[in-house]
Design a protein around this motif. Structure first.
Motif, PDB file in Angstrom:
ATOM      1  N   ASP A  43      -1.046 -12.393   2.926  1.00  0.00           N
ATOM      2  CA  ASP A  43      -2.197 -12.326   2.036  1.00  0.00           C
ATOM      3  C   ASP A  43      -1.813 -12.637   0.586  1.00  0.00           C
ATOM      4  N   THR A  44      -0.706 -12.082   0.103  1.00  0.00           N
ATOM      5  CA  THR A  44      -0.330 -12.367  -1.296  1.00  0.00           C
ATOM      6  C   THR A  44       0.121 -13.817  -1.452  1.00  0.00           C
ATOM      7  N   HIS A  85       7.412 -11.493   0.786  1.00  0.00           N
ATOM      8  CA  HIS A  85       6.808 -12.546  -0.033  1.00  0.00           C
ATOM      9  C   HIS A  85       7.906 -13.401  -0.674  1.00  0.00           C
ATOM     10  N   SER A 109       0.629 -10.292  -8.086  1.00  0.00           N
ATOM     11  CA  SER A 109       1.280 -11.504  -7.602  1.00  0.00           C
ATOM     12  C   SER A 109       2.784 -11.322  -7.683  1.00  0.00           C
ATOM     13  N   ASN A 156      -1.134  -9.498 -12.336  1.00  0.00           N
ATOM     14  CA  ASN A 156      -2.159  -9.184 -11.340  1.00  0.00           C
ATOM     15  C   ASN A 156      -3.232 -10.261 -11.362  1.00  0.00           C
ATOM     16  N   ALA A 187      -4.844  -8.799  -6.153  1.00  0.00           N
ATOM     17  CA  ALA A 187      -3.565  -8.143  -5.853  1.00  0.00           C
ATOM     18  C   ALA A 187      -2.569  -8.454  -6.954  1.00  0.00           C
ATOM     19  N   VAL A 206       1.099  -2.944  -3.646  1.00  0.00           N
ATOM     20  CA  VAL A 206       0.658  -4.333  -3.613  1.00  0.00           C
ATOM     21  C   VAL A 206      -0.668  -4.422  -2.873  1.00  0.00           C
ATOM     22  N   LYS A 207      -0.793  -3.614  -1.821  1.00  0.00           N
ATOM     23  CA  LYS A 207      -1.912  -3.763  -0.902  1.00  0.00           C
ATOM     24  C   LYS A 207      -3.163  -2.971  -1.283  1.00  0.00           C
ATOM     25  N   GLU A 247      -1.915 -16.480  -3.998  1.00  0.00           N
ATOM     26  CA  GLU A 247      -1.278 -17.232  -5.090  1.00  0.00           C
ATOM     27  C   GLU A 247      -1.624 -18.719  -5.037  1.00  0.00           C
TER      28      GLU A 247
END
Lengths: 129, 365
Positions: free
Chosen positions: B231-232, B40, B319, B325, B317, A61-62, B236
């Protein structure tokens, strides 16, 4: 968590030797560092690889991580399962998470790799640093 | 971990929880506890708790506080009532973004700016250098622990622990109250797109409040959340990350933050440049895109339209909520419309992508 029959690279790939073929993957330590694997960019069958040169990319993911060839030779098989289930590498790095098989052009190169004891010592030294 | 990194007062707790630590903006912070995807999803479906003590808090007080802040930020702080907060960029004379901040109004003569961790020193210098009329400025970052509780179950959890009726706290409102008997500021703000709260507490009580909130969170099946999932989650929502999506080379108008620029409030730092840019037309726009294949765009990847280079990815990134992505990039006006086909160059190969509406994700709460 580091099988004794494998050889290891400083960059955390493993190689399992079967005659003039090796199966290649990344170590349990590597998959824990990478975490949450979402994509693997595989080489093509027939591609010529050079020892210590990158041949695949694992993306979490990172971030994206380059994967290096334990020895020179030709890609004879790729783990196509990784296209749909890249998380196999997290779940089973020495089994279902294998990445490619290489037909070695110079089997002597395997002598440059680390034994399990050397690899374990290296990781412990890094953890203490 | 490098000795040069600063640590929050909760660093030992994170290590005991098994967090993987990383350097971020000069701070040693938890990047993840279990996994970015699991964390997340916990925030999207339940609740998560975050240590945000690396963020900075600058108090500005006195009769001249408001006029100083009005000069510093682009949004109109005179609209705030006591107990309300707003989001605003703080710009240079040329309209570039020095930082993006939250401004809290406690009273007509007491405000607090909440600033990004990596910008604390720069912002303090900036605020001081424009303080010509004697407002009192105090950097209280080290005396402040900031804990966020985000997700649809945040309300229930927090209500059990506080005397404040939190159903009365509107979005971007805050109140002083107690959590488990300890004085705190409870603010209904966040960086995830979910219902949530940010809780400011004096450093001495930080561990105690974290432990109480953490226990309540895990008893509901929630988790501590590291910066990876933060961050994710924010991506979003297309919430900008300073240093990635915005910096001194980008303006609020380009970043899609035009709603935070109060042209009519009177002169402020950057107002001339931003007025000019607004009149001349904004030439590039921060836009969301979705990858159309398995490629994952990352910060600094080049963006093409046909064979023409048109921009650069600022954030990208997978999602976890959408299963595709996603990313952000500044695109020239003519290529910034929804459904425009673009390509992102990833390790020398072009991957198809499409400009899409943002936020990428809409919370059902």
């Amino acid at each position: 968590m580091f099988p004794a029959e494998l050889k290891y690279m400083e960059s955390h790939e493993w190689a399992k030797s079967e005659g003039d073929l090796i199966t290649v993957g990344v170590s349990d330590y590597a998959q824990q560092e990478i975490q949450d694997i979402v994509y693997v960019e595989l080489p093509e069958i027939g591609q010529k690889l050079e020892q210590k040169k990158e041949f695949a990319v694992i993306e979490s993911v990172k971030a994206a991580f380059d994967i290096y060839a334990p020895a020179s030779g030709e890609v004879v098989e790729i783990n196509v399962e990784l296209e749909d289930t890249p998380e196999c590498i997290n779940e089973d790095p020495y089994g279902a998470g294998w990445i490619i098989k290489i037909h070695l052009s110079n089997p002597g190169e395997l002598d440059n790799l680390m034994s399990v004891d050397e690899y374990r010592a290296k990781i412990e030294a890094e953890a203490e640093a | 971990m490098s000795d040069n990194l600063k640590q929050t007062p909760l660093v030992e707790i994170h290590k005991q929880l098994g967090a993987r630590m990383t350097g971020f903006g000069g701070w040693e912070m938890p990047i993840q506890y279990s996994s970015i995807v699991a964390e997340h999803k916990a925030v999207r479906s339940n609740v998560g708790i975050f240590d945000l003590s690396h963020m900075g808090e600058i108090e500005i007080r006195g009769a001249r506080a408001l006029s100083l802040i009005q000069k510093l930020v682009t949004n109109d702080v005179s609209k705030l009532r006591n107990g309300r907060a707003l989001y605003s960029p703080m710009c240079t004379e040329s309209g570039g973004i020095v930082d993006d901040v939250l401004v809290y109004r406690f009273t007509a003569s007491r405000y607090m700016l909440v600033v990004n961790a990596s910008n604390i020193d720069k912002d303090c210098d900036w605020v001081h250098s424009h303080n010509k009329n004697g407002a009192e400025i105090c950097n209280v970052s080290d005396e402040t622990v900031l804990i966020a509780l985000q997700g649809k179950n945040a309300r229930t959890i927090l209500q059990r622990l506080t005397d404040v009726d939190i159903s009365t706290i509107d979005y971007f409102a805050f109140t002083e109250g107690k959590v488990d008997g300890i004085p705190v500021v409870i603010s209904r703000t966040g960086y995830t797109g979910e219902v949530g709260f940010e809780i400011y507490v004096e450093t001495n009580y930080g561990e105690e409040v974290w432990n109480t909130l953490h226990a309540a969170t895990t008893s509901e099946g929630g988790e501590p959340i590291g910066l990876g999932a933060r961050d994710t989650l924010r991506l979003e929502m297309k919430f900008c990350l300073y240093g990635n999506d915005i910096d001194e080379s980008t303006t609020p108008l380009e970043a899609g933050l035009g709603w935070t620029v109060a042209f009519r409030k009177g002169e402020f730092i950057g107002s001339d440049a931003l007025t000019r840019q607004n009149e001349e037309g904004i030439k590039r726009h921060l836009r969301g895109f979705k990858m159309l294949d398995r490629g994952i765009a990352r910060s600094h990847h080049k963006v093409y339209h046909g064979n023409a280079p048109v921009g650069e990815v600022t954030s990208g990134a997978p999602s976890p909520s959408l299963g595709c992505n996603i990313g952000l990039a500044y695109l020239p006006t003519e290529w910034s419309k929804r459904h425009t086909s673009i390509n992102v160059e990833i390790r020398g190969k072009r991957h198809p992508a499409e400009v899409v509406a943002t936020p990428f994700y809409k919370s059902s709460n």
